[in-house]
Design an enzyme around this catalytic site. Structure first.
Site, PDB file in Angstrom:
ATOM      1  N   ASP A  23       0.926  -1.162  -0.082  1.00 31.22           N
ATOM      2  CA  ASP A  23      -0.230   0.154  -0.129  1.00 31.22           C
ATOM      3  C   ASP A  23       0.614   1.268   0.035  1.00 31.22           C
ATOM      4  O   ASP A  23       0.343   2.321   0.643  1.00 31.22           O
ATOM      5  CB  ASP A  23      -0.948  -0.114   1.060  1.00 31.22           C
ATOM      6  CG  ASP A  23      -1.816  -1.007   1.226  1.00 31.22           C
ATOM      7  OD1 ASP A  23      -2.302  -1.546  -0.099  1.00 31.22           O
ATOM      8  OD2 ASP A  23      -2.264  -1.611   2.271  1.00 31.22           O
ATOM      9  N   GLY A  62       1.415   3.075  -2.644  1.00 31.40           N
ATOM     10  CA  GLY A  62       1.188   3.722  -3.875  1.00 31.40           C
ATOM     11  C   GLY A  62       1.738   3.138  -5.149  1.00 31.40           C
ATOM     12  O   GLY A  62       1.718   4.056  -6.119  1.00 31.40           O
ATOM     13  N   LYS A  63       2.046   1.908  -5.296  1.00 29.49           N
ATOM     14  CA  LYS A  63       2.537   1.219  -6.398  1.00 29.49           C
ATOM     15  C   LYS A  63       1.386   1.621  -7.762  1.00 29.49           C
ATOM     16  O   LYS A  63       2.018   2.018  -8.806  1.00 29.49           O
ATOM     17  CB  LYS A  63       2.599  -0.261  -6.171  1.00 29.49           C
ATOM     18  CG  LYS A  63       3.347  -0.620  -5.270  1.00 29.49           C
ATOM     19  CD  LYS A  63       3.547  -2.267  -5.160  1.00 29.49           C
ATOM     20  CE  LYS A  63       2.276  -2.730  -4.328  1.00 29.49           C
ATOM     21  NZ  LYS A  63       2.244  -2.168  -3.024  1.00 29.49           N
ATOM     22  N   GLY A  64       0.022   1.307  -7.506  1.00 28.95           N
ATOM     23  CA  GLY A  64      -0.820   1.510  -8.427  1.00 28.95           C
ATOM     24  C   GLY A  64      -0.702   2.877  -9.171  1.00 28.95           C
ATOM     25  O   GLY A  64      -0.676   3.114 -10.255  1.00 28.95           O
ATOM     26  N   GLY A  83      -4.652  -4.553  -3.509  1.00 26.16           N
ATOM     27  CA  GLY A  83      -5.476  -3.524  -3.926  1.00 26.16           C
ATOM     28  C   GLY A  83      -4.687  -2.294  -4.399  1.00 26.16           C
ATOM     29  O   GLY A  83      -4.284  -1.404  -3.628  1.00 26.16           O
ATOM     30  N   HIS A  84      -5.010  -1.809  -5.648  1.00 26.38           N
ATOM     31  CA  HIS A  84      -4.255  -0.521  -6.281  1.00 26.38           C
ATOM     32  C   HIS A  84      -5.267   0.435  -6.426  1.00 26.38           C
ATOM     33  O   HIS A  84      -6.170   0.210  -7.238  1.00 26.38           O
ATOM     34  CB  HIS A  84      -3.575  -0.883  -7.460  1.00 26.38           C
ATOM     35  CG  HIS A  84      -2.533  -2.197  -6.963  1.00 26.38           C
ATOM     36  ND1 HIS A  84      -1.541  -3.006  -8.062  1.00 26.38           N
ATOM     37  CD2 HIS A  84      -1.910  -2.538  -5.756  1.00 26.38           C
ATOM     38  CE1 HIS A  84      -0.798  -3.800  -7.344  1.00 26.38           C
ATOM     39  NE2 HIS A  84      -0.988  -3.476  -5.987  1.00 26.38           N
ATOM     40  N   THR A  85      -5.125   1.906  -5.838  1.00 21.64           N
ATOM     41  CA  THR A  85      -6.268   2.707  -6.327  1.00 21.64           C
ATOM     42  C   THR A  85      -5.530   3.783  -7.068  1.00 21.64           C
ATOM     43  O   THR A  85      -4.393   4.312  -6.638  1.00 21.64           O
ATOM     44  CB  THR A  85      -6.605   3.371  -4.949  1.00 21.64           C
ATOM     45  OG1 THR A  85      -7.306   2.018  -3.788  1.00 21.64           O
ATOM     46  CG2 THR A  85      -7.674   4.441  -5.157  1.00 21.64           C
ATOM     47  N   GLN A 107       1.954  -6.291  -3.060  1.00 26.03           N
ATOM     48  CA  GLN A 107       2.353  -6.183  -1.747  1.00 26.03           C
ATOM     49  C   GLN A 107       3.657  -5.691  -1.451  1.00 26.03           C
ATOM     50  O   GLN A 107       3.927  -4.621  -2.019  1.00 26.03           O
ATOM     51  CB  GLN A 107       2.529  -7.727  -1.319  1.00 26.03           C
ATOM     52  CG  GLN A 107       1.363  -8.437  -1.252  1.00 26.03           C
ATOM     53  CD  GLN A 107       0.648  -8.976  -2.370  1.00 26.03           C
ATOM     54  OE1 GLN A 107       1.398  -9.756  -3.089  1.00 26.03           O
ATOM     55  NE2 GLN A 107      -0.515  -8.785  -2.716  1.00 26.03           N
ATOM     56  N   ARG A 152      -5.521   0.354   8.344  1.00 26.52           N
ATOM     57  CA  ARG A 152      -4.120  -0.065   8.351  1.00 26.52           C
ATOM     58  C   ARG A 152      -3.631   0.657   9.612  1.00 26.52           C
ATOM     59  O   ARG A 152      -3.716   1.719  10.199  1.00 26.52           O
ATOM     60  CB  ARG A 152      -3.457   0.640   7.168  1.00 26.52           C
ATOM     61  CG  ARG A 152      -4.221   0.097   6.099  1.00 26.52           C
ATOM     62  CD  ARG A 152      -3.414   1.008   4.712  1.00 26.52           C
ATOM     63  NE  ARG A 152      -3.997   0.257   3.340  1.00 26.52           N
ATOM     64  CZ  ARG A 152      -4.078   1.299   2.217  1.00 26.52           C
ATOM     65  NH1 ARG A 152      -3.765   2.472   2.452  1.00 26.52           N
ATOM     66  NH2 ARG A 152      -4.740   0.621   1.252  1.00 26.52           N
ATOM     67  N   LYS A 169       3.040  10.109  -0.628  1.00 25.78           N
ATOM     68  CA  LYS A 169       2.324  10.558   0.704  1.00 25.78           C
ATOM     69  C   LYS A 169       3.117  11.528   1.577  1.00 25.78           C
ATOM     70  O   LYS A 169       2.630  11.676   2.829  1.00 25.78           O
ATOM     71  CB  LYS A 169       1.509   9.358   1.425  1.00 25.78           C
ATOM     72  CG  LYS A 169       0.879   8.660   0.428  1.00 25.78           C
ATOM     73  CD  LYS A 169      -0.113   7.485   1.224  1.00 25.78           C
ATOM     74  CE  LYS A 169      -1.430   8.124   1.572  1.00 25.78           C
ATOM     75  NZ  LYS A 169      -2.310   6.648   1.613  1.00 25.78           N
ATOM     76  N   ASP A 215       2.573  14.477   1.794  1.00 27.12           N
ATOM     77  CA  ASP A 215       1.454  15.477   2.036  1.00 27.12           C
ATOM     78  C   ASP A 215       0.973  15.006   3.274  1.00 27.12           C
ATOM     79  O   ASP A 215       0.386  15.942   4.140  1.00 27.12           O
ATOM     80  CB  ASP A 215       0.499  15.620   0.914  1.00 27.12           C
ATOM     81  CG  ASP A 215       0.010  14.599   0.474  1.00 27.12           C
ATOM     82  OD1 ASP A 215       0.765  13.484   0.168  1.00 27.12           O
ATOM     83  OD2 ASP A 215      -1.274  14.433   0.619  1.00 27.12           O
ATOM     84  N   SER A 236      -0.216  13.857  -3.800  1.00 26.43           N
ATOM     85  CA  SER A 236      -1.728  13.610  -3.759  1.00 26.43           C
ATOM     86  C   SER A 236      -1.828  12.501  -4.570  1.00 26.43           C
ATOM     87  O   SER A 236      -1.276  11.819  -5.269  1.00 26.43           O
ATOM     88  CB  SER A 236      -2.482  14.775  -4.175  1.00 26.43           C
ATOM     89  OG  SER A 236      -2.944  14.470  -5.468  1.00 26.43           O
TER      90      SER A 236
END
Ligand code: GDP
Ligand code: IMO
Ligand code: MG
Length: 428
Positions: A13, A15-17, A40-42, A222, A303, A329, A331, A413
């Site tokens: 998590d 921020g790979k996506g 889970g990639h957002t 992961q 998390r 992240k 920010d 962001s």
């Protein structure tokens, strides 16, 4: 370097996506090489939010996307994700998506086993409950059903028998109902015509693409500390998540990995159980979770949050052969009066500059911190390094020094374009 391999350098998590989506317009093909729909990639592009678990993040920019042999594939989930993303205007056909014909399938009995074990266990791993571990066990146990088997009824019959010879006693032991092999066979046969059009020898395609001078972007899932060898075992996932797996999980040799881009969050998070030396249980931890919207994409779990652990990421730089990092992240740290960075650990009178392998030691480590002044200004949405407050620059530079790798990209962001390029991984 022609290719880029993106991997998570912490516990996932990072921020790979977002970064894969941003980089994919510089690539010709995007390849997933391990994991499954536990990821889970957002991705956020303007008003649109895309949530991907199994599909490579390149699909959003319309890039040829490959699910490699190293991935475990739940075919029902794949079809529902294709449908969901189709509803957002991205049509995915065999021209856009290739599924390795030698990838192993996740079946409903894997999910049952994963969930039943977690429910029964005293020491839960906190898995995503999607059958990832049991599917990899069957792969290594040489009894998995692979994508290509869907075209061969005889092979399926033999394999289902073999699979159930293993699963039936396990299911009995856990109090699960007997599995109906006939029903599984007909379900798989019904599914086959929708899955098989995507099935190809992906290794051949990827090799041909590279030979023709085109560029591959490998997308890890992961993070290094969830790697089955190098992570906080047994609180890990069931695949190798480090960059070296890009070769075995796609069928391109080890020279193909290219620039290894480690995705690093400016603080630390972890979802699920297991050791986490810099975890915060106070209001700062809560603040990071709330402002950082730290909820799992797959399970919705909160998390766990903590300070940046430079010792951990330094280890990750070595394990992955990281060429440069993307720091994300930053920010979320805006407005904190002071920040701590972990530089090593104390265990009794011993000092460690790395995470020792033993679970007992990992649980008892005391982080050694250095403290830095925070910044009151906002970095959210910054598009140039020059726009960052002086203390944010100091924080970034100190991280680079401590982990022994430089920032190639900085994310400020969730939005695709709020990304500062300092060194182009594809040009390096
Ligand atoms: P992944 O699994 O590594 O792809 O990461 P996730 O998508 O699970 O989690 C990262 C979350 O942070 C997502 O919701 C992103 O939209 C968001 N995100 C990524 N980069 C940034 C950033 O620089 N700042 C902020 N505020 N959010 C980010
Ligand atoms: P992305 O790609 C964070 C964690 C689970 C659990 C452990 C084992 O979004 O970064 P599993 O279902 O894989 O057997 O669960 O691994 N986990 C992740 N944590 N990000 C992920 O993926 C994860 N995928 C698995 O929470 O602790
Ligand atoms: Mg994620």
């Amino acid at each position: 370097m022609a290719n880029v391999t993106v991997i998570g350098a912490q516990w996932g998590d990072e921020g790979k996506g977002k970064l894969v989506d941003w980089l994919s317009n510089r690539a010709d093909v995007v390849v997933r090489f391990q994991g499954g729909h536990n990821a889970g990639h957002t991705l956020v592009v303007g008003e649109q939010v895309y949530k991907l678990s199994l599909l490579p993040s390149g699909v959003v920019q319309g890039k040829l996307s490959v699910i490699g042999n190293g991935v475990v594939v739940d075919p029902w989930h794949l079809l529902s994700e294709i449908e969901k993303i189709g509803g957002q205007g991205i049509e995915i056909g065999p021209d856009l998506l290739v599924l390795a014909d030698n990838a192993c399938l996740i079946l409903p009995l894997h999910r049952d086993l994963d969930q039943a074990r977690e429910a029964a266990a005293l020491n839960k791993i906190g898995t995503t409950g999607r059958g990832i571990g049991p599917a990899y066990e069957d792969k290594v146990g040489r009894r998995a059903i692979r994508v290509g088997d869907l075209a061969d009824r005889e092979a399926l019959e033999v394999k289902i028998d073999r699979l159930l010879a293993h699963h039936t006693p396990l299911r009995r032991g856990l109090g699960l109902p007997e599995y109906d092999g006939e029903a599984l066979l007909s379900e798989l046969e019904a599914l086959a015509p929708r899955i098989l059009p995507f099935a190809k020898p992906a290794w051949l395609l990827v090799n041909e693409i590279v030979k023709s001078g085109k560029r591959v972007l490998f997308e890890g899932a992961q993070g290094a500390l969830l790697d089955v060898d190098h992570g906080t075992y047994p609180y890990v996932t069931s695949s190798n998540t480090v960059a070296g797996q890009a070769a075995a999980g796609s069928g391109l040799g080890p020279r193909g990995a290219g620039f290894v881009l480690g995705i690093v969050k400016a603080y630390t998070t972890r979802v699920g159980e297991g050791p986490f030396p810099t975890e915060l249980f106070d209001e700062v931890g809560q603040h990071l979770g709330t402002v950082g919207k730290e909820f799992g994409t797959v399970t919705g779990r909160s998390r766990r949050c903590g300070w940046f652990d430079a010792a951990l990421v330094r280890q990750s730089v070595a394990l992955n052969g990281i060429t440069g990092i993307a720091l994300t992240k930053l920010d979320i740290l805006d407005g904190l009066p002071s920040l701590k960075i972990c530089t090593g650990y104390r265990l009794g009178d011993q000092v460690f500059t790395y995470l020792p392998a033993g679970l007992k030691a990992q649980r008892s480590l005391e982080p050694i911190y250095e403290e830095m002044e925070g910044w009151a200004e906002t970095t959210h949405g910054a598009r140039s390094f020059r726009d960052l407050p002086a203390n944010a620059v100091k924080y970034v530079r100190r991280i680079e020094e401590l982990i022994g790798a430089q920032v190639a990209l900085l994310s400020t962001s969730p939005q695709r374009d709020d990304t500062i390029l300092m060194r182009d991984p594809f040009q390096d």
